[in-house]
Design a protein around this motif. Sequence first.
Motif, PDB file in Angstrom:
ATOM      1  N   TYR A 144      10.890   5.209   7.000  1.00  0.00           N
ATOM      2  CA  TYR A 144       9.969   4.142   6.622  1.00  0.00           C
ATOM      3  C   TYR A 144       8.520   4.606   6.563  1.00  0.00           C
ATOM      4  O   TYR A 144       7.750   4.140   5.724  1.00  0.00           O
ATOM      5  CB  TYR A 144      10.147   2.935   7.549  1.00  0.00           C
ATOM      6  N   GLU A 145       8.135   5.546   7.408  1.00  0.00           N
ATOM      7  CA  GLU A 145       6.756   6.022   7.360  1.00  0.00           C
ATOM      8  C   GLU A 145       6.494   6.867   6.120  1.00  0.00           C
ATOM      9  O   GLU A 145       5.362   7.033   5.701  1.00  0.00           O
ATOM     10  CB  GLU A 145       6.415   6.817   8.621  1.00  0.00           C
ATOM     11  N   HIS A 146       7.553   7.399   5.529  1.00  0.00           N
ATOM     12  CA  HIS A 146       7.384   8.217   4.333  1.00  0.00           C
ATOM     13  C   HIS A 146       7.839   7.504   3.060  1.00  0.00           C
ATOM     14  O   HIS A 146       7.976   8.130   2.005  1.00  0.00           O
ATOM     15  CB  HIS A 146       8.113   9.553   4.521  1.00  0.00           C
ATOM     16  N   GLY A 147       8.075   6.206   3.180  1.00  0.00           N
ATOM     17  CA  GLY A 147       8.380   5.403   1.989  1.00  0.00           C
ATOM     18  C   GLY A 147       9.666   5.809   1.298  1.00  0.00           C
ATOM     19  O   GLY A 147       9.784   5.689   0.088  1.00  0.00           O
ATOM     20  N   LEU A 148      10.663   6.259   2.055  1.00  0.00           N
ATOM     21  CA  LEU A 148      11.889   6.764   1.457  1.00  0.00           C
ATOM     22  C   LEU A 148      12.996   5.729   1.402  1.00  0.00           C
ATOM     23  O   LEU A 148      14.080   6.011   0.921  1.00  0.00           O
ATOM     24  CB  LEU A 148      12.377   7.988   2.256  1.00  0.00           C
ATOM     25  N   ALA A 149      12.744   4.541   1.928  1.00  0.00           N
ATOM     26  CA  ALA A 149      13.759   3.484   1.885  1.00  0.00           C
ATOM     27  C   ALA A 149      13.080   2.138   1.971  1.00  0.00           C
ATOM     28  O   ALA A 149      11.944   2.022   2.413  1.00  0.00           O
ATOM     29  CB  ALA A 149      14.758   3.654   3.047  1.00  0.00           C
ATOM     30  N   GLU A 194       0.819  -1.194   0.000  1.00  0.00           N
ATOM     31  CA  GLU A 194       0.000   0.000   0.000  1.00  0.00           C
ATOM     32  C   GLU A 194       0.854   1.246   0.000  1.00  0.00           C
ATOM     33  O   GLU A 194       2.052   1.196   0.088  1.00  0.00           O
ATOM     34  CB  GLU A 194      -0.904  -0.029   1.223  1.00  0.00           C
ATOM     35  N   GLN A 195       0.158   2.411  -0.014  1.00  0.00           N
ATOM     36  CA  GLN A 195       0.887   3.664  -0.027  1.00  0.00           C
ATOM     37  C   GLN A 195       1.609   3.835   1.292  1.00  0.00           C
ATOM     38  O   GLN A 195       0.986   3.838   2.333  1.00  0.00           O
ATOM     39  CB  GLN A 195      -0.095   4.814  -0.239  1.00  0.00           C
ATOM     40  N   PRO A 196       2.910   4.034   1.271  1.00  0.00           N
ATOM     41  CA  PRO A 196       3.704   4.080   2.485  1.00  0.00           C
ATOM     42  C   PRO A 196       3.317   5.203   3.433  1.00  0.00           C
ATOM     43  O   PRO A 196       3.453   5.072   4.617  1.00  0.00           O
ATOM     44  CB  PRO A 196       5.137   4.296   1.969  1.00  0.00           C
ATOM     45  N   ALA A 254      14.932   9.137  12.820  1.00  0.00           N
ATOM     46  CA  ALA A 254      15.279   9.060  11.403  1.00  0.00           C
ATOM     47  C   ALA A 254      14.771   7.758  10.796  1.00  0.00           C
ATOM     48  O   ALA A 254      14.284   7.729   9.659  1.00  0.00           O
ATOM     49  CB  ALA A 254      16.795   9.173  11.228  1.00  0.00           C
ATOM     50  N   VAL A 255      14.885   6.646  11.557  1.00  0.00           N
ATOM     51  CA  VAL A 255      14.368   5.361  11.071  1.00  0.00           C
ATOM     52  C   VAL A 255      12.857   5.444  10.873  1.00  0.00           C
ATOM     53  O   VAL A 255      12.313   5.036   9.842  1.00  0.00           O
ATOM     54  CB  VAL A 255      14.716   4.224  12.062  1.00  0.00           C
TER      55      VAL A 255
END
Length: 235
Positions: free
Chosen positions: A226-231, A149-151, A221-222
Amino acid sequence: MTEHPTRILLVDDQELLRAGFRIILGSQPGFEIVGEASNGSEAVELVATLQPDVVCMDVQMPVMDGLEATRRIVADPALTAAVLILTTFDRDDYLAEALRAGASGFLLKNSSPEELVAAVRIVAGGEALLSPAVTRRVIEGFAQRSAPEQPAAVEPAAVASPQLGSDFGALTEREREVLQLVAQGLSNQEIATELFVGEATVKSHVSKVLQKLALRDRIQAVIYTYEHGLATPRG
């Protein structure tokens, strides 16, 4: 000149575990056990009265659990204690909530006495501690919840998600690389090896990333990444 000892509050509903922590930490030079609590409610009260530097906090306890106690301690501007969560990973969802609650460190209860002592020293010094085992668990949890789904549409995390400043676009290409490697659980030394740069350079990049994104530490930062789908986790 005598240095101020690190004042420690032990919080666990199991007296035997508290006794073990008391023996390990109380025998260390520069450490002082100032009190003990058997639940989160007692912990909040004792932090206010005893003003410890570090709280070693269990998660699963009666009356008030360690997560709610941590939220209250961290949210009170009059309290300066750093919270070190000691977990057994009995519940995966506890870890993500503990991260959001604002704790400064996370350690497995089956860690060695040396690791416990080092963890207390780290958080007492104002640094954040996220052990590799904990980081991997965080990454797995966020990865499972994000896909396919959308992060960005992660459930009620907004309540305690990090306060975001400038967006991801404010980072340089190298700072984005560093952020993604931090989110994969790599230490500064490992990132330096990965990017073929010095460890001091990595520390500088990490510091700039946290400043630009208005994040408190590597733990936030972690969460941010992950909550913003950047990694994505390493295969």
